[in-house]
Enzyme design. Sequence first.
Site, mmCIF file in Angstrom:
data_model
loop_
_atom_site.group_PDB
_atom_site.id
_atom_site.type_symbol
_atom_site.label_atom_id
_atom_site.label_comp_id
_atom_site.label_asym_id
_atom_site.label_seq_id
_atom_site.Cartn_x
_atom_site.Cartn_y
_atom_site.Cartn_z
ATOM 1 N N ALA A 245 0.031 -1.375 0.056
ATOM 2 C CA ALA A 245 -0.240 0.253 0.274
ATOM 3 C C ALA A 245 0.705 1.831 0.188
ATOM 4 O O ALA A 245 0.182 2.321 -0.530
ATOM 5 C CB ALA A 245 -1.264 0.091 1.487
ATOM 6 N N GLY A 248 -0.735 4.921 0.291
ATOM 7 C CA GLY A 248 -1.920 4.590 0.556
ATOM 8 C C GLY A 248 -3.087 6.021 -1.017
ATOM 9 O O GLY A 248 -4.233 5.523 -0.700
ATOM 10 N N GLY A 249 -1.867 5.702 -2.203
ATOM 11 C CA GLY A 249 -2.987 7.120 -3.229
ATOM 12 C C GLY A 249 -4.187 5.603 -3.574
ATOM 13 O O GLY A 249 -5.315 6.723 -3.948
ATOM 14 N N ASP A 268 1.916 -2.988 4.432
ATOM 15 C CA ASP A 268 2.907 -2.545 3.985
ATOM 16 C C ASP A 268 4.035 -3.315 4.893
ATOM 17 O O ASP A 268 3.519 -3.469 5.932
ATOM 18 C CB ASP A 268 3.004 -1.290 3.603
ATOM 19 C CG ASP A 268 4.168 -0.210 2.440
ATOM 20 O OD1 ASP A 268 3.364 -0.834 1.626
ATOM 21 O OD2 ASP A 268 5.191 -0.756 3.384
ATOM 22 N N CYS A 368 4.856 0.644 -12.229
ATOM 23 C CA CYS A 368 4.918 2.270 -12.357
ATOM 24 C C CYS A 368 6.742 2.037 -13.502
ATOM 25 O O CYS A 368 7.147 2.671 -13.621
ATOM 26 C CB CYS A 368 5.282 3.777 -11.279
ATOM 27 S SG CYS A 368 6.711 3.585 -10.196
#
Length: 446
Positions: A245, A248-249, A268, A368
């Site tokens: 996480a 937390g976005g 996490d 990402c």
Amino acid sequence: MTPGARLQTTIELLDLVGAEPRPADATVSQFFRNRRFIGAKDRADIAQAVYRALRRRARLGWWLGRYEHPATARAVAIADQIAGEGRDADAVAGLFNGGKFAPMPLDDGERKLVRQLAGHTLDHPDMPDAVRVEVPAWAEPSLRATLGSRFAVEAAALIPAASIDLRVNALKTTREAASKQLIADGIQVSPTPLSPFGLRVVGRPSIMAHPLYRDGAIEIQDEGSQLVALLVGAQPGHQVVDLCAGAGGKTLAMAASMENKGRVIATDVLDGRLQRAKLRFRRAGAHNIETRAITGETDPWIKRHKQRFDRVLVDAPCTGTGTWRRNPDMRWRQLGPGLETLVPLQARLLDSAARLVKPGGRLAYATCSMLIDENAAQIEGFLARNPGFRVVPLSELWPATVGGTPPRNEPYLSLTPAQDDTDGFFTAVVERNPAVTVDEAATSDD
């Protein structure tokens, strides 16, 4: 500040960024917190110069190497001013006058460098392709394998600074209402083309000072990250795990999709990040989120909750190549595990997360990164090891979670700056065969 003082402060900060074993944004923020006497405009100008040099590091380094000059912070600043910004060489040399707060006078080697750089521009026909598009040697083979003929175009799109994207918190307001208020307050925004909850900001206003942000009605989140959370398909009443996480976005975005109904467990290995995330959760009015620190992919909590969740998200640790627009220093400094460590870790995380998925439930894997090793190759390996799962193709997934038609006809979502004007993101969703029975040894105890 005088131009000379701004240049000297830029040099000091470039030196510090190179020496500090942490991301550049953290170093820059701390630098200015310790120097509150520097005015807002000067801070902005200095930070811009530092990040500009980081975005041009390969090309500036090429020029310094061409003239056999060490890549000191002073030399980088000189090359950036003359070749990068096209400023008069004599005027740049004149800033190194040893005056109050200005840089010390040039030495013989630096004076020679100024003469050699005079009249040159940043790009040169002799530059290798990877240098021209600022791709480090460690990432070039995988990026070329991933992007093929689009390598140069996509890599070039990773050089400029990214825009600021906002996610409107559906628990508190609508995109239309948030847009209207922001525009009324002088912050120009427009709807993001893909995310139904996104707004793209014009320029770089202070979003965190705005009442909508302080009240949790908007969050700063790249459009690509918003889409990752939507593709998980978390629905009201679902039991959901965000396995990595972080801040937390995506947890928040999923909680909003669930309308505060059901349960999201944010886990996490860094408990401190989870504790800080709790402040975001409260501000956003997300009441269906629980946090749990775990020791890693083999934590006993995972075994005790086998096949209990409707949705599981693995936002895996990765090289972050898709975020180079926001973190240009990540190209050049390995501040965390390298690709050789990350790839097996990602595979272990996927296999561990799969244990949590109930029959008919879904596992979403996201990075990402723009490297094939961390993306499609991971999913192909996972499916080979876990034949009880199938890919949910984007054509099936997108209309039900985001709405409308997906941007491309592909099995997975691969977003890139050149094609989508987002950070580079990869998302794949796989579904467990609904015929698989739940292990009777599993429990729901914490």
